[in-house]
Structure formats: structure tokens, C-alpha cells
Design an enzyme around this catalytic site. Structure first.
Site, PDB file in Angstrom:
ATOM      1  N   ASP A 211      57.888  34.240   6.135  1.00  0.00           N
ATOM      2  CA  ASP A 211      56.648  33.767   6.776  1.00  0.00           C
ATOM      3  C   ASP A 211      55.472  34.690   6.459  1.00  0.00           C
ATOM      4  O   ASP A 211      54.582  34.879   7.282  1.00  0.00           O
ATOM      5  CB  ASP A 211      56.833  33.719   8.298  1.00  0.00           C
TER       6      ASP A 211
ATOM      7  N   SER B  91      50.166  37.191   6.764  1.00  0.00           N
ATOM      8  CA  SER B  91      51.126  36.839   7.810  1.00  0.00           C
ATOM      9  C   SER B  91      50.856  35.390   8.181  1.00  0.00           C
ATOM     10  O   SER B  91      49.749  35.054   8.608  1.00  0.00           O
ATOM     11  CB  SER B  91      50.938  37.727   9.039  1.00  0.00           C
ATOM     12  N   ARG B  92      51.860  34.528   7.999  1.00  0.00           N
ATOM     13  CA  ARG B  92      51.607  33.093   8.178  1.00  0.00           C
ATOM     14  C   ARG B  92      51.703  32.654   9.636  1.00  0.00           C
ATOM     15  O   ARG B  92      51.275  31.561   9.966  1.00  0.00           O
ATOM     16  CB  ARG B  92      52.575  32.279   7.308  1.00  0.00           C
ATOM     17  N   VAL B  93      52.312  33.472  10.501  1.00  0.00           N
ATOM     18  CA  VAL B  93      52.412  33.056  11.910  1.00  0.00           C
ATOM     19  C   VAL B  93      51.997  34.136  12.893  1.00  0.00           C
ATOM     20  O   VAL B  93      51.666  33.855  14.027  1.00  0.00           O
ATOM     21  CB  VAL B  93      53.847  32.590  12.280  1.00  0.00           C
TER      22      VAL B  93
END
Length: 507
Positions: free
Chosen positions: A344, A369-371
Site C-alpha cells: 500500500d 503512502s496509499r492509505v
């Protein structure tokens, strides 16, 4: 004569009743060939995939290749004790590892056996190392921060509990240092009400390197809540292969109990190489870069086990920090691209930045950071929102400024601010910083309070400012930690504090 016959009958009857016919029925096979840590067995028709198979002299193997007329085993050491024609016996159980609180503070091998000389481990529970990842309905979105204590990560590339964040870079760029700092920073959570238990999995490293990591964790008081799983470079490839799965199972024990765990896989490049070695010895067809075709599945089934569970299942989480080593910064190679697509987000460490003294050497351009942003506290989100963009622009301007000297005032101002922000984000190893202190110092830099401070004085200014705030404005710092927001009152307190401190610092 009849009396004697009756007595004999009674004696025989009594003996027959006492006779305990306990026949040990087990499925056995024969070793066809053995060598290079793998063995081929005939006769084990009902053996399961990943089943533990017992060989003579206390040697165990794991069934990996299930073919029509034989079974391919990988041996957990001791292959020299096995010879052709030996008997192989099924155990009828897949490879399992002990789990529980008793493992904390210990250094174990991938089978859960102690290797730290502190004696046997009492756990009482074992779980299989290979477990199917939970489905979407059993999960919930990542919403709780996992603080690393590193300003550059917590501000720009935040990690949430239940996330999978890749640490990637060339050798000797500080990848392990980031993971160790994150583990040390979890000491704060153990003083609160939501502790994070840590598992550090060392794959294919020198025993001396692992010993240094353990010594550092002990010196920082982090071993109390940490398990170290070590499959050293001297260990057989099958041990290196199962190590991350064992670590994941130990972490799932805490996650499934409604608690939080963090597992570091250091590193998955060596894990893939161990798997390639085993696969080629088992005569599996090689594909790209001589890796077997299922090398993607090797890592996807491991990392998919990291998750934030739904409230119905206790709301526990397992966060994964896999490490990948690149060659000459090549992130487009086979294994790096595989793992980037599974995780992620990634923290990319660059050799040039490291050599220039920017440590942690994080390249904000391709790190993401995707989340984790959803898990960031509001105060940090507010001050760090433009930080990534400003730093990226600064890097471009810096390169451009080398070619010309006559820059306009706004460009000079941008360069000044950028230099100070880069300086603020530098951090020594093994000294993680609390989130409220991070917010305070990044706010001071963003607000322009450091623009007139000489560049070489920034580090001293930061250290003394934090000490000043902790002494005289402790309530302001605790308000940031408790509320998680930068209210007008907190901002005015920070303005006052920084102005007062700057006067004292200048004099």
C-alpha cells in the site's frame, strides 16, 4: 484334569483381556534420492502440501512437490544424515509454529525453537505457518496511526495500523534502521492502552548483524514486546523460506486477539532467492530471472495476511513492513515491481541522499503512502499537507539554482525555507520522536520561524526548542497529543513559545 483345564482357560482369558493391542499405523515411504537440502520420496500417496515429514536421525522435511510417483521434500537441515533407502514417515500435520506471549523477548528460529540460550519457551499453542488471508468482509479501512517516530515518515508518508508499507533501496541506505526505529517507538504504545507487539524477521542475514539488532532492541527496552525470528545466511534455504510465514503467524495471534502487531520482513529479496534455490533443486521450471512462475504468489499470500480486522472480529491489526534491496537503484526489476504492486505504498531510500547526509535518506518524489493519510492525526495532516510538494519543488529549484546566481527574492526565500525543512527532517538513528514534538518543530519550520536561523544552527535550535517546550509548555504539547488537532489556542501558545525561545537563543 478338568479343574486344571478350567484354571488354564481362566488364566488365558485374563491374559487376553489384559493384552493391549496398540498398533502404530503410519504411512511410510522410501527415500529415492537426497542432496543439496532436498529429497525425493516414494510411497507417501496421501501426503498433504506443506506437510511435515519425519526422516531418520531427527531430520524433518516439508512436502512441496506432489508428483504422480514421488514427493519432493525440502529439508530443514541435516541432509547429510539422510541416505538413499531410508524410511520417511508422515506426521499428518502441516508445519506449525508456537505462538503466544511467552515468545516475547525471545530470539527463535523459523520453527519457533529458541536460539538465544535462554531455555525452552512455554506457549502451549501452535498455529500453521501458512494461513489463508481473511476476506474483505472481515476487514475495515485503515484508520489508526502507527507512529514510526521519524518526522519525515509520520509527516509525509504516514503508516496506519493494518497497512503494508514497503521499505525499498540499495544496500547500506538505512532500510533496517527505519524498521528498528519504528519498533523502538512502539515503547510509547506500551505505556498507553493500545500496545503494538513487534515481530522482526531476519532472512538470510549474518548472525552477527542479527545479534547487533537484538542488542540495540535490548538497550532500548524494546525486546520486552518484540519477537525476533532469525533465519541466518548460514541456515538452509527452506528455513529462510518459511521464516516470514512463521513471523506472520506469530503476529496474527495478537491480531486475532483484538490487539495490534507489527511485523518486519528483512528482507524479501533474500526470501525470493531462497525460494528460487529450492525451486530449481526441485526441478521446477525457471521463468524470468530464473525465478519460478509463482514467485509473485510467494509474496502476495504473505503480505495479504496483514490487515485491520472488523470490529466484529475484535478490531485487531497486523501491519507489515517488508524490506526489498535494489541493485543500483533499479526499482523496475522483477522482485521490486512485484512487491511494489502488492503493498500500500513504499518508502524509497536513495544512496545519493544518504551520502549527502540526509538521513533517513527518503526520496519524497517516489515515496508514497496509499492509505496512511486516513490514519494521520489532524494536526499533522494540517501542517504536513504542503510539505511534500514544497520539498519536491525545492529539490527542482536547488538543481536549477546551481546554474545561475541572480535569483529573485521569492525564489531565494523558497530555497531558504526548503533548506531548513530538509534540515528539520534529518534525524539520528534510534531516537524516535513523539508526534506532538514532531508537530511543534514542523509547524515552526512551516511558519517561517527558522528562516533567519543559520543552517548549521538548526539542529541545536530544534533540540533546545523541544526541551524548552517540554519544560515550559508541557500542557500545550499534551493538548496536541490528546486533541490531535491544532486549535487556535494551541497555535497562539506555540507562537508565544517560539518567539520567547528565539530571543533567548539569539542572545
Amino acid at each position: 484334569m478338568d479343574i486344571k483345564t478350567d484354571e488354564i482357560k481362566d488364566l488365558l482369558r485374563a491374559e487376553i483381556e489384559k493384552f493391549d493391542l496398540d498398533i502404530d499405523v503410519s504411512e511410510v515411504g522410501e527415500v529415492l534420492e537426497v542432496g543439496d537440502g532436498v529429497a525425493r520420496i516414494s510411497g507417501l500417496e496421501n501426503v498433504m502440501s506443506s506437510e511435515l515429514v519425519e526422516l531418520p536421525n531427527g531430520v524433518f522435511g516439508m512436502a512441496l512437490n506432489l508428483e504422480e510417483d514421488n514427493v519432493g521434500l525440502v529439508l530443514f537441515g541435516g541432509s547429510e544424515k539422510v541416505k538413499e533407502g531410508d524410511i520417511a514417515k508422515r506426521t499428518e500435520r502441516v508445519v506449525e509454529v508456537p505462538v503466544g506471549e511467552g515468545m516475547l523477548g525471545r530470539v527463535v528460529n523459523p520453527l519457533g525453537q529458541f536460539i538465544d540460550g535462554k531455555g525452552p519457551i512455554e506457549t502451549g499453542e501452535t498455529l500453521p505457518i501458512e494461513r489463508k488471508a481473511l476476506g474483505v468482509l472481515q476487514r475495515q479501512p485503515v484508520k489508526e496511526p502507527l507512529q514510526t517516530g521519524l518526522k519525515s515518515i509520520d509527516s509525509m508518508i504516514p503508516i496506519g495500523r493494518g497497512q503494508r508499507e514497503l521499505i525499498i533501496g540499495d544496500r547500506q541506505t538505512g532500510k533496517t534502521a527505519i524498521a528498528i526505529d519504528t519498533i523502538i517507538n512502539q515503547k510509547k504504545t506500551h505505556e498507553g492502552d493500545s500496545p503494538v507487539y513487534c515481530i522482526y524477521v531476519a532472512i538470510g542475514q549474518k548472525a552477527s548483524t542479527v545479534a547487533q539488532v537484538v542488542a540495540q532492541l535490548e538497550a532500548s527496552g524494546a525486546m520486552d514486546y518484540t519477537i525476533v525470528v532469525a533465519a541466518n545466511a548460514s541456515d538452509p534455504a527452506p528455513m529462510q523460506f518459511i521464516a516470514p510465514y512463521s513471523g506472520s503467524t506469530m503476529g496474527e495471534f495478537f491480531r486475532d486477539g483484538g490487539r495490534h502487531a507489527l511485523v518486519v520482513y528483512d528482507d524479501l529479496s533474500k526470501h525470493a532467492q531462497a525460494y528460487r534455490q529450492m525451486s530449481l533443486l526441485l526441478r521446477r521450471p525457471p521463468g524470468r530471472e530464473a525465478f519460478p512462475g509463482d514467485v509473485f504468489y510467494l509474496h502476495s499470500r504473505l503480505l495479504e495476511r496483514a490487515s485491520k480486522l472488523s470490529n466484529d472480529l475484535g478490531g485487531g491489526s497486523l501491519t507489515a513492513l517488508p524490506v526489498i534491496e535494489t541493485q543500483e537503484g533499479d526499482v523496475a526489476a522483477y522482485i521490486p515491481t512485484n512487491v511494489i504492486s502488492i503493498t500500500d505504498g513504499q518508502i524509497y531510500l536513495e544512496t545519493n541522499l544518504f551520502n549527502a547526509g540526509v538521513r533517513p535518506a527518503i526520496d519524497v518524489g517516489i515515496s508514497v503512502s496509499r492509505v496512511g493519510g486516513n490514519a494521520q492525526i489532524k494536526a499533522m495532516k494540517k501542517i504536513a499537507g504542503m510539505l511534500r510538494l514544497d520539498l519536491a519543488q525545492f529539490r527542482e529549484l536547488e538543481a536549477f539554482a546551481k546554474f545561475g546566481s541572480d535569483l529573485d527574492k521569492s525564489t531565494q526565500q523558497q530555497l531558504t525555507r526548503g533548506q531548513r525543512m530538509v534540515e528539520i527532517l534529518k534525524q539520528d538513528q534510534y531516537v524516535p520522536m513523539s508526534v506532538e514534538n514532531q508537530v511543534a518543530i514542523i509547524w515552526a519550520g512551516n511558519s517561517g520561524h527558522l528562516d533567519e536561523i543559520p543552517l548549521e544552527e538548526i539542529k541545536r535550535f530544534e533540540g533546545e526548542l523541544i526541551a524548552y517546550l517540554e519544560t515550559n509548555f508541557a500542557s500545550t504539547l499534551s493538548a496536541i497529543a490528546e486533541k490531535g488537532e491544532l486549535t487556535d489556542d494551541i497555535v497562539s501558545d506555540l507562537e508565544k513559545a517560539v518567539d520567547e525561545f528565539k530571543k533567548a537563543f539569539a542572545s
